[in-house]
Design a protein around this motif. Sequence first.
Motif, short mmCIF file in Angstrom:
data_model
loop_
_atom_site.label_atom_id
_atom_site.label_comp_id
_atom_site.label_asym_id
_atom_site.label_seq_id
_atom_site.Cartn_x
_atom_site.Cartn_y
_atom_site.Cartn_z
N GLY A 173 75.48 76.78 48.52
CA GLY A 173 76.00 76.96 47.17
C GLY A 173 75.44 78.22 46.53
O GLY A 173 74.81 79.06 47.17
N SER A 174 75.62 78.29 45.24
CA SER A 174 75.20 79.48 44.51
C SER A 174 73.70 79.50 44.28
O SER A 174 73.03 78.46 44.24
CB SER A 174 75.91 79.52 43.15
N ALA A 175 73.19 80.69 44.10
CA ALA A 175 71.79 80.86 43.75
C ALA A 175 71.53 80.21 42.39
O ALA A 175 70.43 79.70 42.16
CB ALA A 175 71.43 82.35 43.72
N GLN A 176 72.52 80.19 41.52
CA GLN A 176 72.37 79.58 40.21
C GLN A 176 72.04 78.09 40.34
O GLN A 176 71.16 77.57 39.64
CB GLN A 176 73.65 79.75 39.36
N GLY A 177 72.70 77.39 41.25
CA GLY A 177 72.41 75.98 41.48
C GLY A 177 71.00 75.76 41.97
O GLY A 177 70.31 74.82 41.56
N VAL A 178 70.53 76.62 42.86
CA VAL A 178 69.17 76.53 43.39
C VAL A 178 68.18 76.84 42.27
O VAL A 178 67.15 76.17 42.13
CB VAL A 178 68.98 77.47 44.60
N ARG A 179 68.49 77.83 41.45
CA ARG A 179 67.64 78.20 40.31
C ARG A 179 67.50 77.02 39.35
O ARG A 179 66.40 76.70 38.90
CB ARG A 179 68.22 79.42 39.60
N GLN A 180 68.61 76.35 39.04
CA GLN A 180 68.58 75.20 38.13
C GLN A 180 67.76 74.06 38.73
O GLN A 180 66.97 73.41 38.03
CB GLN A 180 70.00 74.73 37.82
N PHE A 181 67.93 73.82 40.02
CA PHE A 181 67.16 72.79 40.70
C PHE A 181 65.66 73.10 40.61
O PHE A 181 64.85 72.23 40.29
CB PHE A 181 67.59 72.70 42.17
N ALA A 182 65.29 74.33 40.90
CA ALA A 182 63.88 74.74 40.87
C ALA A 182 63.31 74.59 39.46
O ALA A 182 62.15 74.16 39.30
CB ALA A 182 63.73 76.18 41.37
N ALA A 183 64.09 74.90 38.45
CA ALA A 183 63.62 74.76 37.07
C ALA A 183 63.38 73.28 36.74
O ALA A 183 62.36 72.94 36.12
CB ALA A 183 64.64 75.36 36.10
N ARG A 184 64.28 72.41 37.18
CA ARG A 184 64.10 70.97 36.96
C ARG A 184 62.85 70.45 37.66
O ARG A 184 62.16 69.57 37.17
CB ARG A 184 65.31 70.18 37.44
N MET A 185 62.57 71.00 38.84
CA MET A 185 61.40 70.57 39.62
C MET A 185 60.10 71.22 39.12
O MET A 185 59.02 70.81 39.52
CB MET A 185 61.58 70.94 41.10
N GLY A 186 60.22 72.25 38.28
CA GLY A 186 59.05 72.95 37.78
C GLY A 186 58.38 73.84 38.81
O GLY A 186 57.18 74.05 38.78
N VAL A 187 59.18 74.37 39.72
CA VAL A 187 58.65 75.22 40.79
C VAL A 187 58.27 76.58 40.23
O VAL A 187 59.07 77.24 39.58
CB VAL A 187 59.69 75.38 41.93
N GLY A 188 57.04 77.00 40.52
CA GLY A 188 56.57 78.28 40.01
C GLY A 188 56.37 79.34 41.07
O GLY A 188 56.10 80.49 40.76
N PHE A 189 56.50 78.97 42.36
CA PHE A 189 56.32 79.98 43.39
C PHE A 189 57.61 80.74 43.62
O PHE A 189 58.67 80.38 43.12
CB PHE A 189 55.76 79.37 44.69
#
Length: 162
Positions: A94-110
């Motif tokens: 999928g889109s990088a936007q979907g991965v970005r939103q997922f990472a934000a929900r997970m609180g990923v900082g790396f």
Amino acid sequence: MRTRPTTVLFALLTVGACHAATCFGEPRLAPPFSVKGLDGRIIRLSDFRGRPVVVDFWATWCGPCRASMPHLDALQRRYDPRGLVVIGLSVDEGSAQGVRQFAARMGVGFRLAMADEGLLDRYGPIRYLPTTFFISRTGEIVRRVRGYIDPETMEAYIQELF
């Protein structure tokens, strides 16, 4: 070739870790790469020469990958003062936007980026998720692990890099 959800089920049954000497027969330099991070900045492996690096291939739909994310994030925060760099390379179609939103929900900082076919080929083939590479300060792959890594084991693998 993209990794499919059925592969992850198989990966849960065939988790494996190997030390570089048993994986490759001799020390192997990590293949170089340059990718655009989800934050828009370029991530080059060569920029981290002299620092230990963890490269994790993962996907948003992968349960073991999702379970690993908080551990990887905690290690990045804990060992950042000692130079550790954690890079997550998503194999999502999928889109990088979907991965970005997922990472934000997970609180990923790396650092996060999308893996392309060429990168998957250079490091793989990547057939199991997550697949994690532990890279020494000299750029050599010290360990490759297929599947989920529990926090204690991940900590031990990080210690090998220092």
